[in-house]
Design an enzyme around this catalytic site. Structure first.
Site, PDB file in Angstrom:
ATOM      1  N   HIS A 133       0.361  -0.811  -0.189  1.00  0.00           N
ATOM      2  CA  HIS A 133       0.160   0.133   0.282  1.00  0.00           C
ATOM      3  C   HIS A 133       0.557   1.322   0.081  1.00  0.00           C
ATOM      4  CE1 HIS A 133       0.809  -0.249   4.453  1.00  0.00           C
ATOM      5  NE2 HIS A 133       0.289   1.098   4.233  1.00  0.00           N
TER       6      HIS A 133
HETATM    7  N1  UDP Z   1      -3.078  -6.530   8.357  1.00  0.00           N
HETATM    8  C1  UDP Z   1      -4.583  -7.024   8.151  1.00  0.00           C
HETATM    9  N2  UDP Z   1      -4.869  -7.176   7.816  1.00  0.00           N
HETATM   10  C2  UDP Z   1      -4.841  -6.993   6.465  1.00  0.00           C
HETATM   11  C3  UDP Z   1      -3.739  -6.939   5.719  1.00  0.00           C
HETATM   12  C4  UDP Z   1      -3.142  -6.396   6.704  1.00  0.00           C
HETATM   13  O1  UDP Z   1      -4.987  -7.167   9.904  1.00  0.00           O
HETATM   14  O2  UDP Z   1      -5.396  -7.648   5.092  1.00  0.00           O
HETATM   15  C5  UDP Z   1      -2.421  -5.662   9.263  1.00  0.00           C
HETATM   16  C6  UDP Z   1      -1.324  -6.465  10.152  1.00  0.00           C
HETATM   17  O3  UDP Z   1      -0.970  -7.503  10.331  1.00  0.00           O
HETATM   18  C7  UDP Z   1      -0.554  -5.573  10.371  1.00  0.00           C
HETATM   19  C8  UDP Z   1      -0.992  -4.105   9.512  1.00  0.00           C
HETATM   20  O4  UDP Z   1      -2.388  -4.501   9.547  1.00  0.00           O
HETATM   21  O5  UDP Z   1      -1.143  -5.309  11.836  1.00  0.00           O
HETATM   22  C9  UDP Z   1      -0.350  -3.315   9.248  1.00  0.00           C
HETATM   23  O6  UDP Z   1      -0.997  -2.132   8.576  1.00  0.00           O
HETATM   24  P1  UDP Z   1      -0.134  -1.117   6.969  1.00  0.00           P
HETATM   25  O7  UDP Z   1       0.053  -2.350   6.328  1.00  0.00           O
HETATM   26  O8  UDP Z   1      -1.240  -1.137   6.509  1.00  0.00           O
HETATM   27  O9  UDP Z   1       0.796  -0.588   7.769  1.00  0.00           O
HETATM   28  P2  UDP Z   1       1.843  -0.202   8.434  1.00  0.00           P
HETATM   29  O10 UDP Z   1       2.053  -1.083   9.363  1.00  0.00           O
HETATM   30  O11 UDP Z   1       2.923   0.506   7.313  1.00  0.00           O
HETATM   31  O12 UDP Z   1       2.032   0.992   9.367  1.00  0.00           O
END
Ligand code: UDP
Length: 366
Positions: A209
């Site tokens: 994303h």
């Molecule tokens: N996640 C989830 N379902 C999904 C994709 C990601 O539960 O379909 C969770 C993942 O396990 C993690 C979090 O969402 O805990 C990550 O979110 P994201 O990648 O949007 O943000 P980042 O961690 O990069 O800030």
């Protein structure tokens, strides 16, 4: 246990799913003292309500609406709305987590009202100034009265920028207790494999994303082509931002051989991750979760702010042929790789970060 805090006296500001994951146990441990303020940065049910539910948290106490705006407007609107809210009902402390626009807005609004600010997951640095997240986390750390750093590496980053030791606590990362408390049991994991028609340890779970990967048509195309060419099935829960870009760039046909789904709820995502052969992702949180569920993660990014897992649970590659090369090499020795990772402790602590954070908040405002 920390001394009781007055009801709704600690404003926990969040706006995206990773913030809910990492603040869920902090909110639960604060109990009635927590006032959950949702900025509305990502308020779709699939990115918000299902995550609050997973942690047993009801609807937010305060809900602002900053979604769907440019970065500057999001931050500006959130600061204004938070300032008004804090003016009407002043909390004893404000808590923000990570590196989102909501986190930065919480920091600026707390600072403007001279309310003590706690930054959870402080001190991460990618040194990549092209990433808005890097600016968000640096500014928030410098405004915070208490930086809860997940590791000694992050403490070192804060010290090297002149943040004094009395504003830093090394707590571990709250993701550890999020994963260990919500990881589904064996039966649920078997059901999930059936629902998605997958074999245990023989598929990839992938998420993308970040703007650097999805905003440029050629980069997004190369990532989707690399995933489609892998020798095992790829499950791709698609973030709304990524779906919009795939549609806008006309790349829909590249999804045909991938198992594309809507974003998956946290518990099921953890279940699939733990049953997967490997993860391929640009997510920050997934890199940390990999170290708890003991699965390898291929991080597709120009830089990472989580060096602690490189060389063990994670390898970083740029979009392009390296994705296929590394994933295929891992697949060729997947059982041995899983066995090796099973013996390596997570660098993110012992699962007490949320408790330590709540104790530190109580000490700060007490
Ligand atoms: N996640 C989830 N379902 C999904 C994709 C990601 O539960 O379909 C969770 C993942 O396990 C993690 C979090 O969402 O805990 C990550 O979110 P994201 O990648 O949007 O943000 P980042 O961690 O990069 O800030």
């Amino acid at each position: 246990m920390p001394p009781a805090l007055p009801p709704a006296s600690v404003a926990v500001v969040l706006g995206t799913r990773p913030e809910i994951v990492k603040l869920g146990h902090v909110i639960r441990l604060l109990g009635p003292a927590a006032r959950v303020v949702h900025t509305g940065q990502h308020f779709d049910a699939s990115l918000s309500a299902v995550f609050l539910e997973a942690f047993g948290i009801g609807a937010p106490d305060v809900h602002l609406s900053v979604g769907g705006e440019t970065r500057g407007r999001q931050i500006g609107i959130a600061v204004g709305a938070l300032d008004e809210h804090f003016g009407d009902d002043r909390p004893l402390a404000v808590v923000g987590q990570g590196d989102t626009n909501s986190t930065l807005a919480a920091a600026l609004a707390a600072n403007a009202r001279e309310i003590p600010l706690v930054h959870v997951e402080a001190g991460l640095r990618s040194r990549d100034r092209r990433m808005p997240e890097e600016h968000n986390r640096v500014v928030t750390d410098h405004l915070a009265d208490l930086c809860c750093a997940p590791t000694e590496t992050s403490r070192g980053n804060l010290r090297s920028e002149g943040i004094p030791d009395d504003r830093i606590a090394v707590t571990g990362n709250t993701v550890v207790e999020a994963v260990t408390s919500l990881q589904p049991d064996h039966d649920r994991r078997q059901d999930l494999l059936g629902e998605y028609r997958l074999e245990a340890n023989a598929f990839v779970l992938s998420t993308f994303h970040r703007p650097e990967n999805v905003d440029d048509p050629a980069t997004l195309r190369s990532i989707l082509e690399s995933l489609a060419a892998l020798p095992i099935p790829v499950v791709l829960p698609m973030h709304p931002r990524t779906r919009a870009r795939v549609e806008r760039f006309g790349l829909g046909e590249l999804l045909a051989s991938l198992r594309v789904t809507e974003p998956i709820g946290y518990v099921d995502f953890l279940g699939l991750a733990a049953s997967s052969a490997m993860l391929i992702s640009d997510s920050g949180g997934v890199q940390e979760e990999a170290s708890v569920i003991k699965r390898p993660v291929l991080v597709v990014r120009r830089s990472t702010e989580r060096p602690e897992v490189l060389g063990t649970f994670a390898e970083r590659v740029e979009p392009g042929p390296s994705i296929g090369e590394v994933a295929t090499a891992w697949w060729s020795e997947i059982d041995d790789l899983h066995a090796r990772l099973a013996g390596i402790p997570s660098p993110y602590g012992d699962g007490t970060a949320s408790e330590q954070t709540v104790a530190a908040i109580a000490a700060l405002v007490g």
